[in-house]
Design a protein around this motif. Structure first.
Motif, short mmCIF file in Angstrom:
data_model
loop_
_atom_site.label_atom_id
_atom_site.label_comp_id
_atom_site.label_asym_id
_atom_site.label_seq_id
_atom_site.Cartn_x
_atom_site.Cartn_y
_atom_site.Cartn_z
N TYR A 228 42.96 24.94 33.77
CA TYR A 228 42.68 26.02 32.83
C TYR A 228 43.66 27.17 33.00
CZ TYR A 228 38.20 23.59 32.11
OH TYR A 228 37.23 22.66 31.82
N ALA A 229 43.96 27.51 34.25
CA ALA A 229 44.90 28.60 34.51
C ALA A 229 46.29 28.26 33.95
CB ALA A 229 44.97 28.90 36.00
N HIS A 230 46.72 27.03 34.15
CA HIS A 230 48.05 26.63 33.67
C HIS A 230 48.10 26.59 32.15
CE1 HIS A 230 52.01 24.90 33.89
NE2 HIS A 230 51.64 23.84 33.16
N GLU A 231 47.02 26.15 31.52
CA GLU A 231 46.95 26.16 30.06
C GLU A 231 47.12 27.58 29.51
OE1 GLU A 231 43.28 24.43 28.83
OE2 GLU A 231 43.78 22.42 29.54
N ALA A 232 46.46 28.53 30.16
CA ALA A 232 46.47 29.91 29.67
C ALA A 232 47.81 30.60 29.91
CB ALA A 232 45.35 30.70 30.33
N ASP A 233 48.46 30.31 31.03
CA ASP A 233 49.74 30.95 31.35
C ASP A 233 50.64 29.93 32.05
OD1 ASP A 233 51.89 32.50 31.93
OD2 ASP A 233 50.79 34.04 33.04
N PRO A 234 51.37 29.13 31.27
CA PRO A 234 52.21 28.08 31.86
C PRO A 234 53.32 28.60 32.77
CG PRO A 234 51.89 27.73 29.50
CD PRO A 234 51.39 29.10 29.80
N ASP A 235 53.66 29.88 32.66
CA ASP A 235 54.75 30.42 33.47
C ASP A 235 54.29 30.99 34.81
OD1 ASP A 235 56.68 29.85 31.53
OD2 ASP A 235 56.26 31.71 30.46
N ALA A 236 52.98 31.17 34.98
CA ALA A 236 52.47 31.74 36.23
C ALA A 236 52.52 30.71 37.35
CB ALA A 236 51.03 32.22 36.04
N GLU B 73 30.61 25.01 32.76
CA GLU B 73 32.04 24.75 32.70
C GLU B 73 32.71 25.60 31.63
OE1 GLU B 73 35.12 21.06 31.92
OE2 GLU B 73 33.17 20.63 32.83
N LEU B 74 32.04 25.79 30.49
CA LEU B 74 32.59 26.64 29.45
C LEU B 74 32.71 28.08 29.92
CD1 LEU B 74 33.56 27.06 26.55
CD2 LEU B 74 31.15 27.35 25.88
N MET B 75 31.68 28.58 30.59
CA MET B 75 31.73 29.94 31.13
C MET B 75 32.87 30.07 32.15
SD MET B 75 30.74 31.56 34.25
CE MET B 75 29.21 30.87 34.88
N PHE B 76 33.01 29.08 33.00
CA PHE B 76 34.06 29.01 34.03
C PHE B 76 35.44 29.06 33.37
CE2 PHE B 76 36.59 25.96 36.67
CZ PHE B 76 36.48 26.53 37.93
N LYS B 77 35.62 28.24 32.35
CA LYS B 77 36.90 28.18 31.64
C LYS B 77 37.22 29.50 30.96
CE LYS B 77 39.34 25.56 28.05
NZ LYS B 77 39.26 24.42 27.09
N GLU B 78 36.23 30.08 30.28
CA GLU B 78 36.47 31.34 29.58
C GLU B 78 36.79 32.46 30.55
OE1 GLU B 78 32.96 31.85 27.21
OE2 GLU B 78 33.76 30.63 25.55
N HIS B 79 36.13 32.46 31.71
CA HIS B 79 36.44 33.47 32.74
C HIS B 79 37.89 33.37 33.16
CE1 HIS B 79 36.06 35.85 36.42
NE2 HIS B 79 36.65 34.86 37.05
N ILE B 80 38.33 32.19 33.52
CA ILE B 80 39.70 31.99 34.00
C ILE B 80 40.72 32.30 32.91
CG2 ILE B 80 41.37 30.22 34.74
CD1 ILE B 80 38.99 28.85 36.19
N GLN B 81 40.52 31.75 31.73
CA GLN B 81 41.55 31.86 30.70
C GLN B 81 41.61 33.25 30.07
OE1 GLN B 81 41.36 28.37 28.08
NE2 GLN B 81 42.63 27.32 29.59
N THR B 82 40.48 33.91 29.96
CA THR B 82 40.52 35.29 29.44
C THR B 82 41.34 36.18 30.35
OG1 THR B 82 38.34 35.02 28.40
CG2 THR B 82 39.11 37.27 28.76
N ILE B 83 41.16 36.02 31.67
CA ILE B 83 41.91 36.82 32.64
C ILE B 83 43.39 36.46 32.61
CG2 ILE B 83 42.21 37.30 35.10
CD1 ILE B 83 39.14 36.92 35.38
N CYS B 84 43.69 35.18 32.66
CA CYS B 84 45.10 34.76 32.67
C CYS B 84 45.82 35.18 31.39
CB CYS B 84 45.19 33.25 32.86
SG CYS B 84 44.78 32.68 34.52
N LEU B 85 45.15 35.09 30.26
CA LEU B 85 45.78 35.50 29.00
C LEU B 85 45.99 37.01 28.95
CD1 LEU B 85 43.89 33.16 26.51
CD2 LEU B 85 46.36 33.15 26.98
N HIS B 86 45.04 37.77 29.46
CA HIS B 86 45.18 39.23 29.46
C HIS B 86 46.40 39.67 30.27
CE1 HIS B 86 43.83 43.43 29.23
NE2 HIS B 86 44.25 43.53 30.48
N PHE B 87 46.64 38.99 31.39
CA PHE B 87 47.73 39.40 32.28
C PHE B 87 48.97 38.51 32.15
CE2 PHE B 87 43.88 40.98 34.46
CZ PHE B 87 44.21 42.32 34.51
#
Length: 280
Positions: free
Chosen positions: A116-124, A62-76
């Protein structure tokens, strides 16, 4: 371009993200005032070997899953307007597909992906994307049931990507209309995604004729008109799965002769392009 946001391209090694091609696409879109939709954060295909072979407990997965999603969403963040958060999680009978994510994290992985995606980029804007939503009512209702349940628990889900890998024959227009009506009545934005219209769905030897090209043009025009009939707040957009017939995934994947896109092998516009432009 269909693949550069998928995990095997974007996250090829556990501690390494390859941003080069995706960043180039972002730059092109910014320079040409184009909205960019990211496809896809979580899917069971096109995963790199390191994910398929990842060794760890459920919490480590789950940690790997979260980091994958949030690293990408934060980058973009601020560059990608919307995401397909989860892609093709359902079987045709309406049950959840037994993906590696479900096996390792549990069926709650879909909910967690959206959170996780919404946490990383609430506007997406966040979408669930799948195929045969128009053709398969059982699958459609299962998807709606899950997504409505997520919303009731406070999970942000803005829309549904209704994949349109279709043919000049199926699904019938009334089935597409019914799906558009049901999804919009459930208050989901609708993305007509991955649009291509096969002329040779049964993989037969056939001759490309003006009559077939006209049928293709009329099919897309009908779909476009049906889409324009739903309230504008639910019309997120129409995305084609390629530009030229020369590069269609269908030819390689099914090893057949087909001409499903807007432009021919020489990048000349086909009747389907002209009719689509008239109908918009």
């Amino acid at each position: 371009m269909r693949n550069i946001f998928k995990p095997s391209y974007l996250h090829p090694a556990e501690n390494y993200f390859d941003w080069l091609e995706a960043d180039r696409l972002v730059e092109f879109c910014q320079n040409n005032n184009k909205r960019l939709h990211g496809h896809t954060l979580i899917w069971h295909n096109q995963l790199p070997d390191w994910i398929m072979n990842f060794q760890g407990s459920q919490s480590e997965w789950e940690l790997m899953f979260k980091e994958h999603i949030q690293t990408i969403c934060l980058h973009f963040k601020g560059k990608v307007k919307s995401w397909d958060v989860v892609n093709e999680a359902f079987n045709d009978n309406g049950t959840l597909r037994n993906t590696i994510w479900k096996q390792k994290i549990g069926s709650s992985y879909i909910e967690k992906a959206f959170r996780y995606a919404h946490e990383a980029d609430p506007d997406a804007l966040l979408f669930y994307n799948d195929y045969d939503i128009a053709l398969n009512e059982t699958k459609r209702k299962a998807i709606l049931s899950l997504l409505n349940n997520l919303r009731q628990r406070g999970v942000t889900v803005h829309g549904i990507g209704m994949q349109m890998h279709i043919s000049v024959v199926h699904p019938e227009n009334h089935q597409i209309a019914a799906a558009l009506k049901e999804l919009s009545e459930n208050d989901f934005k609708i993305h007509l995604s991955e649009v291509d219209i096969s002329l040779n769905p049964l993989s037969r030897e056939f001759e490309l004729t003006d009559e077939l090209l006209e049928r293709q043009a009329n099919k897309l025009a009908a779909i476009t008109l049906l889409y324009k009939e739903i309230p504008s707040r639910y019309q997120y957009g129409i995305t084609f799965w390629g530009v030229s017939d020369r590069n269609s995934w269908i030819r390689e994947h099914f090893n057949r002769d087909d001409y499903p896109l807007l432009f021919d092998d020489n990048y000349d516009p086909k009747p389907v392009y002209c009719k689509f432009k008239e109908t918009l």
